[in-house]
Write an enzyme that holds these catalytic residues in place. Structure first.
Site, PDB file in Angstrom:
ATOM      1  NE  ARG A  67      -4.033   1.904   2.251  1.00 45.32           N
ATOM      2  CZ  ARG A  67      -4.319   2.697   3.295  1.00 45.32           C
ATOM      3  NH1 ARG A  67      -3.649   2.576   4.434  1.00 45.32           N
ATOM      4  NH2 ARG A  67      -5.268   3.598   3.183  1.00 45.32           N
ATOM      5  CG  HIS A  71      -1.542   5.426  -0.140  1.00 45.33           C
ATOM      6  ND1 HIS A  71      -2.225   5.891   0.955  1.00 45.33           N
ATOM      7  CD2 HIS A  71      -2.383   4.562  -0.758  1.00 45.33           C
ATOM      8  CE1 HIS A  71      -3.428   5.328   0.995  1.00 45.33           C
ATOM      9  NE2 HIS A  71      -3.530   4.507  -0.018  1.00 45.33           N
ATOM     10  N   GLY A  77       3.471  10.935  -8.498  1.00 48.00           N
ATOM     11  CA  GLY A  77       4.424   9.940  -9.019  1.00 48.00           C
ATOM     12  C   GLY A  77       5.208   9.198  -7.952  1.00 48.00           C
ATOM     13  CG  ASP A  79       7.687  11.713  -5.589  1.00 50.51           C
ATOM     14  OD1 ASP A  79       6.998  11.020  -4.798  1.00 50.51           O
ATOM     15  OD2 ASP A  79       7.422  12.912  -5.840  1.00 50.51           O
ATOM     16  CG  HIS A 200      -8.328  -3.726  -1.232  1.00 46.83           C
ATOM     17  ND1 HIS A 200      -9.340  -2.808  -1.350  1.00 46.83           N
ATOM     18  CD2 HIS A 200      -7.198  -3.005  -1.027  1.00 46.83           C
ATOM     19  CE1 HIS A 200      -8.840  -1.577  -1.218  1.00 46.83           C
ATOM     20  NE2 HIS A 200      -7.541  -1.676  -1.036  1.00 46.83           N
ATOM     21  CG  ASP A 253      -6.090 -15.958  -2.173  1.00 49.89           C
ATOM     22  OD1 ASP A 253      -6.426 -14.754  -2.037  1.00 49.89           O
ATOM     23  OD2 ASP A 253      -6.536 -16.862  -1.443  1.00 49.89           O
TER      24      ASP A 253
HETATM   25  C1  HEM Z   1     -10.439   2.682  -5.289  1.00 46.05           C
HETATM   26  C2  HEM Z   1      -9.215   2.437  -4.892  1.00 46.05           C
HETATM   27  C3  HEM Z   1      -8.856   2.134  -3.464  1.00 46.05           C
HETATM   28  C4  HEM Z   1      -9.488   2.481  -2.304  1.00 46.05           C
HETATM   29  C5  HEM Z   1     -10.752   3.280  -2.128  1.00 46.05           C
HETATM   30  C6  HEM Z   1      -8.727   1.897  -1.232  1.00 46.05           C
HETATM   31  C7  HEM Z   1      -9.034   2.041   0.113  1.00 46.05           C
HETATM   32  C8  HEM Z   1      -8.406   1.380   1.135  1.00 46.05           C
HETATM   33  C9  HEM Z   1      -8.773   1.491   2.514  1.00 46.05           C
HETATM   34  C10 HEM Z   1      -9.887   2.367   3.064  1.00 46.05           C
HETATM   35  C11 HEM Z   1      -7.967   0.667   3.220  1.00 46.05           C
HETATM   36  C12 HEM Z   1      -7.973   0.474   4.732  1.00 46.05           C
HETATM   37  C13 HEM Z   1      -7.207   1.641   5.346  1.00 46.05           C
HETATM   38  C14 HEM Z   1      -7.415   1.774   6.828  1.00 46.05           C
HETATM   39  O1  HEM Z   1      -8.193   1.050   7.428  1.00 46.05           O
HETATM   40  O2  HEM Z   1      -6.783   2.662   7.431  1.00 46.05           O
HETATM   41  C15 HEM Z   1      -7.069   0.042   2.289  1.00 46.05           C
HETATM   42  C16 HEM Z   1      -6.106  -0.879   2.618  1.00 46.05           C
HETATM   43  C17 HEM Z   1      -5.232  -1.429   1.704  1.00 46.05           C
HETATM   44  N1  HEM Z   1      -5.105  -1.071   0.382  1.00 46.05           N
HETATM   45 FE1  HEM Z   1      -6.381   0.014  -0.687  1.00 46.05          FE
HETATM   46  N2  HEM Z   1      -7.657   1.219  -1.741  1.00 46.05           N
HETATM   47  C18 HEM Z   1      -7.691   1.335  -3.097  1.00 46.05           C
HETATM   48  C19 HEM Z   1      -6.770   0.822  -3.983  1.00 46.05           C
HETATM   49  C20 HEM Z   1      -5.650   0.122  -3.638  1.00 46.05           C
HETATM   50  C21 HEM Z   1      -4.592  -0.232  -4.534  1.00 46.05           C
HETATM   51  C22 HEM Z   1      -4.538   0.146  -6.015  1.00 46.05           C
HETATM   52  C23 HEM Z   1      -3.662  -0.917  -3.801  1.00 46.05           C
HETATM   53  C24 HEM Z   1      -2.340  -1.488  -4.230  1.00 46.05           C
HETATM   54  C25 HEM Z   1      -1.831  -1.426  -5.438  1.00 46.05           C
HETATM   55  C26 HEM Z   1      -4.174  -1.013  -2.460  1.00 46.05           C
HETATM   56  C27 HEM Z   1      -3.586  -1.711  -1.438  1.00 46.05           C
HETATM   57  C28 HEM Z   1      -4.094  -1.813  -0.159  1.00 46.05           C
HETATM   58  C29 HEM Z   1      -3.571  -2.730   0.828  1.00 46.05           C
HETATM   59  C30 HEM Z   1      -2.502  -3.777   0.599  1.00 46.05           C
HETATM   60  C31 HEM Z   1      -4.271  -2.471   2.015  1.00 46.05           C
HETATM   61  C32 HEM Z   1      -4.076  -3.129   3.388  1.00 46.05           C
HETATM   62  C33 HEM Z   1      -2.987  -2.356   4.122  1.00 46.05           C
HETATM   63  C34 HEM Z   1      -2.633  -2.875   5.503  1.00 46.05           C
HETATM   64  O3  HEM Z   1      -3.156  -3.884   5.964  1.00 46.05           O
HETATM   65  O4  HEM Z   1      -1.784  -2.213   6.142  1.00 46.05           O
HETATM   66  N3  HEM Z   1      -5.372  -0.351  -2.392  1.00 46.05           N
HETATM   67  N4  HEM Z   1      -7.359   0.503   1.018  1.00 46.05           N
END
Ligand code: HEM
Ligand SMILES: *[C@@H]1O[C@H](CO)[C@@H](O)[C@H](O)[C@H]1NC(C)=O
Ligand SMILES: *[C@@H]1O[C@H](CO)[C@@H](O)[C@H](O)[C@H]1NC(C)=O
Length: 325
Positions: A67, A71, A77, A79, A200, A253
């Site tokens: 993540r 971000h 970009g 960076d 996710h 997976d």
């Molecule tokens: C519409 C796009 C996306 C939205 C709205 C979104 C939103 C979120 C949110 C709300 C969380 C939980 C954060 C928290 O509870 O503080 C999360 C976790 C996560 N997101 Fe996304 N995300 C998006 C796209 C992506 C993309 C493109 C990636 C990777 C390329 C990604 C990877 C992750 C990962 C791996 C987690 C878990 C992080 C952890 O357990 O520390 N997400 N995301």
């Protein structure tokens, strides 16, 4: 291994659990896979070693590192701007709504950086460390591998405002059309977007990011919603965590896509991918065939890693990922 089987099954998370080793090559005008071959030949080994130790210690760290790369890349970009602490001349991205009390893994990146500075000082950028750490994390959790393109340099500034824009980091409350707009504006196809959201399949989310979905929405499996309420009450417990893919939270997976088809996406934005719209068929395809998900995911992440890198004389190689030199 039956491909039509629900999810990839592995006996050991850290064994190589895919039969087909997916090594993908991607050509980029500016970055190259062998960028550090002469200047820091042990760079990739060093990063992988620190990352795999961190993931063994805490499985979730693999998700957190993936993540961080996302971000970073979606805000001006790839960076390493996301790693900068606040200074008197700018307020950094760590305090942005999507990041504060949420982003993690900074200590792991610091450990990598300290080791790299001792073997080849001033050579390996923090932005490249993030890109390699994301790949190594996915591999450590049983996902596909790819050749990371290298040669990014680090920014000398960061922007809280830009990190707060939902045009950069989308909100979990967004509907499909807005999510598509964000990814289209970053240069991704809808198919690539669906693959990227497959991230996710690992990691966790706080109650406050999915509470409204659990209590107010109808496109959610009723018993799934009920089960979430215990750990995510209607008022308290904002920071309580739930796995984004409860069936296999520490396995990279295609379980995420199985969940969506059952109306068990955790975030509103997740379920939007399977809500009767244009992405339903792609979700079904990745659900049916994890290999195509792995191939498309690897290609999409490579593309994400190419978002406006600093190269040549632009930016710098930070000595400390948290500070401008
Ligand atoms: C519409 C796009 C996306 C939205 C709205 C979104 C939103 C979120 C949110 C709300 C969380 C939980 C954060 C928290 O509870 O503080 C999360 C976790 C996560 N997101 Fe996304 N995300 C998006 C796209 C992506 C993309 C493109 C990636 C990777 C390329 C990604 C990877 C992750 C990962 C791996 C987690 C878990 C992080 C952890 O357990 O520390 N997400 N995301
Ligand atoms: C449910 O929706 C209402 C109306 O939008 C809102 O005021 C309320 O806060 C929501 N409930 C939860 C638990 O998010
Ligand atoms: C948060 O989760 C913990 C552990 O599951 C639980 O004991 C606690 O009651 C939860 N908090 C709230 C407010 O429900």
């Amino acid at each position: 291994m039956a491909i039509e089987h629900s999810s990839v099954k592995c006996s050991f998370v850290y064994s190589s659990c895919f039969l087909v080793l997916l090594v993908l090559n991607f050509s980029s005008a500016q970055l190259s896979a062998n960028f550090y071959a002469k200047t820091c030949p042990k760079a990739l080994y060093t990063i992988r070693n620190v990352v795999s130790n961190a993931v063994v210690k805490e499985h979730r760290m693999g998700a957190s590192l993936l993540r961080l790369h996302f971000h970073d890349c979606f805000v001006n970009g790839c960076d390493a701007s996301v790693l900068l602490d606040d200074t008197s001349s700018f307020t950094g991205e760590k305090g942005a709504g999507a990041n504060v009390n949420s982003l993690r893994g900074f200590d792991v990146i610091d450990t990598v950086k300290t080791q790299l500075e001792s073997i080849c000082p001033g050579v390996v950028s923090c932005a490249d460390i993030l890109a390699v750490a994301a790949r190594d994390s996915v591999v450590a959790l049983g996902g596909p591998t790819w050749n990371v393109q290298l040669g990014r340099r680090d920014s000398t500034t960061a922007s809280l405002d830009d990190a707060n824009k939902v045009a950069n980091i989308p909100s979990p409350a967004m509907d499909l059309s807005d999510i598509i707009t964000v990814f289209t504006n970053k240069g991704f196809t809808t198919k690539e977007m669906v693959a990227l959201l497959g991230s996710h399949t690992i990691g966790q989310a706080r109650c406050l990011t999915f509470r409204n979905r659990v209590y107010n929405e109808t496109l959610i499996d009723a018993s799934f919603a009920t089960s979430l309420k215990t750990n995510c009450p209607i008022t308290l417990g904002d920071d309580n965590l739930t796995a984004l893919d409860a069936s296999s939270p520490i396995l990279f997976d295609n379980g995420y896509f199985h969940n969506l088809v059952k109306n068990e996406g955790l975030l509103h934005s997740d379920q939007q991918l399977f809500s009767g719209g244009s992405t339903d068929s792609q979700v079904s395809a990745y659900r049916a065939n994890f290999i195509t998900f792995f191939v498309d995911f690897a290609n999409a992440i490579l593309k994400m890693g190419n978002l406006s890198p600093l190269t040549g004389n632009n930016g710098e190689i930070r000595t400390n990922c948290r500070k401008v030199n």
